[in-house]
Design an enzyme around this catalytic site. Sequence first.
Site, mmCIF file in Angstrom:
data_model
loop_
_atom_site.group_PDB
_atom_site.id
_atom_site.type_symbol
_atom_site.label_atom_id
_atom_site.label_comp_id
_atom_site.label_asym_id
_atom_site.label_seq_id
_atom_site.Cartn_x
_atom_site.Cartn_y
_atom_site.Cartn_z
ATOM 1 N N ASN A 19 0.871 -1.180 0.000
ATOM 2 C CA ASN A 19 0.000 0.000 0.000
ATOM 3 C C ASN A 19 0.907 1.229 0.000
ATOM 4 O O ASN A 19 1.511 1.556 1.020
ATOM 5 C CB ASN A 19 -0.884 -0.039 1.252
ATOM 6 C CG ASN A 19 -1.722 1.222 1.421
ATOM 7 O OD1 ASN A 19 -1.799 2.052 0.519
ATOM 8 N ND2 ASN A 19 -2.331 1.367 2.596
ATOM 9 N N HIS A 73 -9.655 1.217 5.185
ATOM 10 C CA HIS A 73 -8.352 1.397 5.832
ATOM 11 C C HIS A 73 -8.510 2.385 6.997
ATOM 12 O O HIS A 73 -9.278 3.344 6.904
ATOM 13 C CB HIS A 73 -7.333 1.918 4.804
ATOM 14 C CG HIS A 73 -5.938 1.897 5.345
ATOM 15 N ND1 HIS A 73 -5.463 2.854 6.193
ATOM 16 C CD2 HIS A 73 -4.933 0.993 5.183
ATOM 17 C CE1 HIS A 73 -4.215 2.562 6.530
ATOM 18 N NE2 HIS A 73 -3.871 1.442 5.925
ATOM 19 N N GLU A 123 -5.473 -5.111 10.663
ATOM 20 C CA GLU A 123 -4.424 -4.110 10.861
ATOM 21 C C GLU A 123 -4.681 -3.335 12.147
ATOM 22 O O GLU A 123 -5.403 -2.325 12.138
ATOM 23 C CB GLU A 123 -4.418 -3.114 9.696
ATOM 24 C CG GLU A 123 -4.160 -3.723 8.342
ATOM 25 C CD GLU A 123 -3.597 -2.681 7.380
ATOM 26 O OE1 GLU A 123 -2.451 -2.823 6.972
ATOM 27 O OE2 GLU A 123 -4.302 -1.710 7.075
ATOM 28 N N GLY A 141 2.400 2.011 10.964
ATOM 29 C CA GLY A 141 3.358 3.114 10.840
ATOM 30 C C GLY A 141 4.097 3.447 12.119
ATOM 31 O O GLY A 141 4.733 4.494 12.227
ATOM 32 N N SER A 187 3.303 -2.314 10.413
ATOM 33 C CA SER A 187 4.752 -2.377 10.637
ATOM 34 C C SER A 187 5.371 -3.701 10.194
ATOM 35 O O SER A 187 6.284 -4.216 10.837
ATOM 36 C CB SER A 187 5.095 -2.073 12.098
ATOM 37 O OG SER A 187 4.734 -0.745 12.406
HETATM 38 P P1 PGA Z 1 2.756 0.242 7.701
HETATM 39 O O1 PGA Z 1 1.293 0.456 7.095
HETATM 40 O O2 PGA Z 1 3.315 -1.023 7.082
HETATM 41 O O3 PGA Z 1 3.526 1.461 7.319
HETATM 42 O O4 PGA Z 1 2.599 0.084 9.182
HETATM 43 C C1 PGA Z 1 0.435 -0.630 6.864
HETATM 44 C C2 PGA Z 1 -0.877 -0.162 6.315
HETATM 45 O O5 PGA Z 1 -1.340 0.919 6.697
HETATM 46 O O6 PGA Z 1 -1.492 -0.841 5.468
#
Ligand code: PGA
Length: 226
Positions: free
Chosen positions: A8, A89, A156, A162, A192
Amino acid sequence: MSKIIAGNFKSNLNRTQTSQYLQKLDSLVQTSDSKVFIFPSISSMVENNFKHITIGAQNCHYALNGAFTGEVTLEHLNELNINTILIAHSERRNLFGESDEICAKKFEFFKEHNFEIFYCIGENLETRNNKNELEFLANQLSKIDLKYDKLIIAYEPIWAIGTGINASAEQISKSTSYLKSLTNAPIIYGGSVNENNAKEILKISDGILVGSASLNIDKFYQMIKE
Ligand code: PGA
């Protein structure tokens, strides 16, 4: 079952960078038996005509076309032969105010149009600390058809997105096995995920949804090879 590896890009990588990335990745993944998806930023969307990668939309309004200033609609995705979409999301929910009702409307619309739907769910830290996460996840899924055969659920946890703090194997397994009691859809994990933890996470999930670490093609390809 082959694993789902999805990147993504969020609002990163411009059109030129995205198209260079996709061409390179398409030639690299030729030998992989994973199902690889990329969700480019809306203005960097390209035709879904790669041999080994499926291009999906990060967002789309639930209409064919019309007076929806600032939105992309089905007509735009159709032109690019895109039939995969990410819905619900946590950034869409929390930054742009998309409620469960709006997410469910999008789900219904894109289900009617036979799209492959990545539907995201995940608890925040407060819900987890109160040990209510399973009930919360079930509630987030309560308005959509869990029997839809083109559904993929992306678990998630918001506190893991993030932040550099991924959920532990135990936390992922607990949520995943609960979700598997509700649906036969593949359950993938996001939050992450990177080239160092992907292998372990792939042992306990049907795939991964990768944000920031997917922006680096070498790291992302390493995850595909896992
Ligand atoms: P990230 O985001 O891997 O940067 O934690 C994942 C996502 O939001 O799909």
